[in-house]
Design a protein around this motif. Structure first.
Motif, PDB file in Angstrom:
ATOM      1  N   ALA A 161      -1.428 -34.150 -12.536  1.00 46.20           N
ATOM      2  CA  ALA A 161      -1.480 -33.007 -11.592  1.00 46.20           C
ATOM      3  C   ALA A 161      -2.337 -32.014 -12.314  1.00 46.20           C
ATOM      4  CB  ALA A 161      -0.010 -32.384 -11.525  1.00 46.20           C
ATOM      5  N   THR A 162      -2.647 -31.872 -13.542  1.00 46.85           N
ATOM      6  CA  THR A 162      -3.127 -30.722 -14.089  1.00 46.85           C
ATOM      7  C   THR A 162      -4.559 -31.143 -14.619  1.00 46.85           C
ATOM      8  OG1 THR A 162      -2.176 -31.066 -16.294  1.00 46.85           O
ATOM      9  CG2 THR A 162      -1.054 -29.504 -15.011  1.00 46.85           C
ATOM     10  N   ALA A 163      -4.866 -32.251 -14.857  1.00 38.95           N
ATOM     11  CA  ALA A 163      -5.972 -32.834 -15.473  1.00 38.95           C
ATOM     12  C   ALA A 163      -6.960 -33.778 -14.794  1.00 38.95           C
ATOM     13  CB  ALA A 163      -5.818 -33.339 -17.087  1.00 38.95           C
ATOM     14  N   VAL A 164      -6.313 -34.701 -13.954  1.00 40.58           N
ATOM     15  CA  VAL A 164      -6.987 -35.698 -13.284  1.00 40.58           C
ATOM     16  C   VAL A 164      -7.320 -35.348 -11.577  1.00 40.58           C
ATOM     17  CG1 VAL A 164      -6.795 -38.144 -12.523  1.00 40.58           C
ATOM     18  CG2 VAL A 164      -5.959 -37.326 -14.654  1.00 40.58           C
ATOM     19  N   ASP A 165      -6.378 -34.714 -11.129  1.00 37.98           N
ATOM     20  CA  ASP A 165      -6.421 -34.313  -9.601  1.00 37.98           C
ATOM     21  C   ASP A 165      -7.760 -33.707  -9.337  1.00 37.98           C
ATOM     22  OD1 ASP A 165      -6.135 -33.402  -6.883  1.00 37.98           O
ATOM     23  OD2 ASP A 165      -3.777 -33.485  -7.095  1.00 37.98           O
ATOM     24  N   PRO A 166      -8.525 -34.078  -8.550  1.00 36.14           N
ATOM     25  CA  PRO A 166      -9.760 -33.399  -8.186  1.00 36.14           C
ATOM     26  C   PRO A 166      -9.423 -32.038  -7.488  1.00 36.14           C
ATOM     27  CG  PRO A 166      -9.457 -35.167  -6.621  1.00 36.14           C
ATOM     28  CD  PRO A 166      -8.513 -35.398  -7.767  1.00 36.14           C
ATOM     29  N   LYS A 167      -8.285 -31.554  -6.800  1.00 37.34           N
ATOM     30  CA  LYS A 167      -8.178 -30.523  -6.361  1.00 37.34           C
ATOM     31  C   LYS A 167      -7.271 -29.628  -7.276  1.00 37.34           C
ATOM     32  CE  LYS A 167      -5.065 -32.059  -3.338  1.00 37.34           C
ATOM     33  NZ  LYS A 167      -4.852 -33.506  -3.872  1.00 37.34           N
ATOM     34  N   LYS A 168      -7.297 -29.936  -8.778  1.00 39.55           N
ATOM     35  CA  LYS A 168      -6.585 -28.792  -9.529  1.00 39.55           C
ATOM     36  C   LYS A 168      -6.994 -27.401  -9.698  1.00 39.55           C
ATOM     37  CE  LYS A 168      -9.206 -30.687 -13.718  1.00 39.55           C
ATOM     38  NZ  LYS A 168     -10.079 -31.623 -12.808  1.00 39.55           N
ATOM     39  N   GLY A 169      -8.261 -27.494  -9.561  1.00 38.43           N
ATOM     40  CA  GLY A 169      -8.933 -26.182  -9.570  1.00 38.43           C
ATOM     41  C   GLY A 169      -8.609 -25.333 -11.081  1.00 38.43           C
ATOM     42  N   ASP A 170      -8.220 -24.051 -10.723  1.00 40.11           N
ATOM     43  CA  ASP A 170      -8.027 -23.327 -12.298  1.00 40.11           C
ATOM     44  C   ASP A 170      -7.013 -23.908 -13.052  1.00 40.11           C
ATOM     45  OD1 ASP A 170     -10.191 -21.794 -11.350  1.00 40.11           O
ATOM     46  OD2 ASP A 170      -9.111 -20.248 -10.454  1.00 40.11           O
ATOM     47  N   ILE A 171      -6.109 -24.673 -12.517  1.00 42.49           N
ATOM     48  CA  ILE A 171      -5.011 -25.109 -13.283  1.00 42.49           C
ATOM     49  C   ILE A 171      -5.531 -26.066 -14.243  1.00 42.49           C
ATOM     50  CG2 ILE A 171      -4.163 -26.841 -11.989  1.00 42.49           C
ATOM     51  CD1 ILE A 171      -1.106 -25.717 -12.238  1.00 42.49           C
ATOM     52  N   GLY A 172      -6.612 -26.590 -13.957  1.00 42.48           N
ATOM     53  CA  GLY A 172      -6.915 -27.271 -15.410  1.00 42.48           C
ATOM     54  C   GLY A 172      -7.021 -26.834 -16.487  1.00 42.48           C
ATOM     55  N   THR A 173      -7.479 -25.714 -16.602  1.00 39.07           N
ATOM     56  CA  THR A 173      -7.508 -24.590 -17.879  1.00 39.07           C
ATOM     57  C   THR A 173      -6.004 -24.529 -18.513  1.00 39.07           C
ATOM     58  OG1 THR A 173      -7.108 -22.500 -16.642  1.00 39.07           O
ATOM     59  CG2 THR A 173      -9.277 -23.240 -16.894  1.00 39.07           C
ATOM     60  N   ILE A 174      -5.040 -24.834 -18.055  1.00 37.28           N
ATOM     61  CA  ILE A 174      -4.066 -24.770 -18.665  1.00 37.28           C
ATOM     62  C   ILE A 174      -3.109 -26.191 -18.954  1.00 37.28           C
ATOM     63  CG2 ILE A 174      -3.508 -22.660 -18.043  1.00 37.28           C
ATOM     64  CD1 ILE A 174      -1.051 -24.025 -16.254  1.00 37.28           C
ATOM     65  N   ALA A 175      -4.197 -27.331 -18.606  1.00 36.20           N
ATOM     66  CA  ALA A 175      -3.681 -28.614 -18.797  1.00 36.20           C
ATOM     67  C   ALA A 175      -3.132 -29.039 -20.252  1.00 36.20           C
ATOM     68  CB  ALA A 175      -4.529 -29.686 -18.483  1.00 36.20           C
TER      69      ALA A 175
END
Length: 254
Positions: A161-175
């Motif tokens: 949900a936080t690192a793989v999903d291409p729709k993760k957007g800005d949430i990837g920064t807190i993965a």
């Protein structure tokens, strides 16, 4: 669909400099994580005259593992994706995000990192035991298997949900933070029952150095089943026919 993206890989891919760098990054990240996590338990036991299996010890283990995993994932993210866990790698493989041969490189690196961390701890502490994961007295292997499946499902689901999903957007920064927090929370839940491994590498190093393999299969079967289910579930339900993830996890297929 993820099944159509599953790849065995090629020997050339395994020998690619990016793959070798990724393996080295996984080795270092896993070493950092296990040294801090296992070491915190050893330190607490020393300071409390062997009373690590207490509520305070559980909280200490939760905090140490959460912080250490946050760092370990962060420092490896730009090189290997920061798996630090064979179950995460397995979930990524079943989702079509890393080839089988690359996955094996990651597994070897993760197991070696854990083993070296435990060797270093044993030497640095003057021979103190690196305790292998064990089940509580009233917990059967089947109870433990369910615990490890569910906890690892939550961990790998969080990774997706936080690192793989291409729709993760800005949430990837807190993965990395999210991944560290779910592990810390799961330790508070399952630590008193199974030790809350969620990670075959974390279990393998202490078992190897202490040569204690009691119920060790649970710490492989549970995390791999949970991680695999999470990878397939998230890919089929939430990613589906979208393009394969770019950025961190696409980089794993060098």
């Amino acid at each position: 669909m993820p099944i159509s993206r599953i790849s065995v890989g090629t020997p050339e891919e395994v020998r690619h400099p990016n793959t070798l760098k990724a393996g080295l990054a996984e080795f270092i990240s896993t070493l950092i994580f296990v040294f801090a996590g296992q070491g915190s338990g050893m330190a607490f036991a020393k300071l409390t005259a062997g009373a690590a299996a207490t509520p305070a010890g559980l909280v200490a283990a939760s905090i140490a593992h959460g912080f250490a995993l946050f760092v370990a994932v962060s420092v490896g993210a730009n090189i290997s994706g920061g798996h630090v866990n064979p179950a995460v790698t397995f979930g990524a493989f079943l989702g079509g995000n890393i080839s089988l041969l690359n996955s094996l490189v990651y597994w070897v690196a993760q197991l070696a990192g854990s083993s070296v961390a435990c060797l270093l701890l044993k030497f640095a502490t003057g021979g103190l035991e690196t305790s292998a994961f064990a089940l509580a007295e009233d917990v059967t292997v089947w109870n433990a298997l369910v615990f490890e499946i569910v906890m690892t499902f939550g961990l790998v689901y969080t990774v997706y949900a936080t690192a793989v999903d291409p729709k993760k957007g800005d949430i990837g920064t807190i993965a990395p933070l999210a991944i560290g927090l779910i592990v810390a929370a799961n330790i508070l839940v399952g630590g008193a029952f199974t030790g809350a491994s969620m990670n075959p590498a974390v279990s393998f190093g202490p078992a190897l150095i202490s040569w204690n393999w009691s119920s060790h299969w649970v710490y492989w079967a549970g995390p791999l089943i949970g991680g695999g289910l999470a990878g397939l579930f998230y890919e089929f339900i939430f990613i589906g026919g979208q393009e394969a993830p770019a950025a961190d996890y696409q980089r794993l297929s060098a």
